[in-house]
Design a protein around this motif. Structure first.
Motif, PDB file in Angstrom:
ATOM      1  N   GLU A 107      24.305 -50.767   5.279  1.00  0.00           N
ATOM      2  CA  GLU A 107      23.210 -51.728   5.103  1.00  0.00           C
ATOM      3  C   GLU A 107      21.936 -51.023   4.646  1.00  0.00           C
ATOM      4  N   LEU A 156      28.318 -56.856   5.275  1.00  0.00           N
ATOM      5  CA  LEU A 156      27.001 -56.256   5.465  1.00  0.00           C
ATOM      6  C   LEU A 156      25.940 -57.340   5.611  1.00  0.00           C
ATOM      7  N   ASN A 157      24.886 -57.019   6.341  1.00  0.00           N
ATOM      8  CA  ASN A 157      23.700 -57.865   6.505  1.00  0.00           C
ATOM      9  C   ASN A 157      23.993 -59.212   7.145  1.00  0.00           C
TER      10      ASN A 157
END
Length: 188
Positions: free
Chosen positions: A49, A84-85
């Motif tokens: 990230e 991710l995120n």
């Protein structure tokens, strides 16, 4: 979302506290997949990230690909499908086992996730889950919905509508309010 190096270390610190990691230092071997599997997964996730959100350039792209290889390997080892995120800081993953999260979903900080949880999109959106939410084993959360802070989601619940009242427990198929006791004591 990690926006700078300070955020990166802040996310790692909160993840470490939520997962009861006593070690004060991150071992370089964590970045290459060695160590306790869930902790290694979280370290690799946060590293990716940080690189994706904060770094650019040819060397960083190569470094991203290398770390991503170990991240995917660790994901398959643990049966996690977590993009991710999507996870806020201080996330606690209780056990290895199937966890699937849609890339559009967002979880707030200090959430605890158990095995066989599916957080998916349906129609035009994905769930937005607040802070300090406890997600019990087998819960299915989907659709363009919002879950308020401090909610406990019961085992095998199917959540397909918004719950905006804070500090409650929900459960059932479809989910409904079952108690005024929230996630206090369930989330590290």
């Amino acid at each position: 979302m990690i926006k700078n190096k300070e955020d990166y270390y802040d996310y790692l610190y909160h993840d470490k506290m939520a997962n009861n990691k006593k070690n004060k230092k991150l071992n370089i071997l964590h970045f290459f997949g060695f160590g306790e599997p869930i902790w290694v997964f979280l370290v690799l996730l946060r590293k990716l990230e940080y690189i994706k959100n904060c770094k650019n350039g040819f060397i960083w792209k190569i470094y991203f690909k290398i770390i991503y290889f170990f991240y995917i390997k660790q994901s398959m080892n643990l049966d996690f499908s977590i993009p991710l995120n999507t996870l806020g800081k201080g996330v606690s993953i209780a056990h290895r086992g199937t966890i699937v999260i849609n890339s559009k979903a967002r979880l707030g900080q200090n959430c605890r996730i158990h095995v066989c949880v599916n957080i998916g999109a349906y129609g035009e959106g994905a769930p937005k889950i607040g802070k300090n939410v406890y997600i019990a084993p087998g819960a299915k959360i989907f659709g363009n919905i919002e879950i308020a802070d401090d909610i406990a989601i019961g085992a095998n619940a199917v959540v397909n509508k918004c719950f905006t009242e804070k500090n409650i427990s929900i459960g059932g198929i479809p989910a409904k309010k079952i108690s005024d006791n929230g996630s206090k004591g369930l989330v590290p």
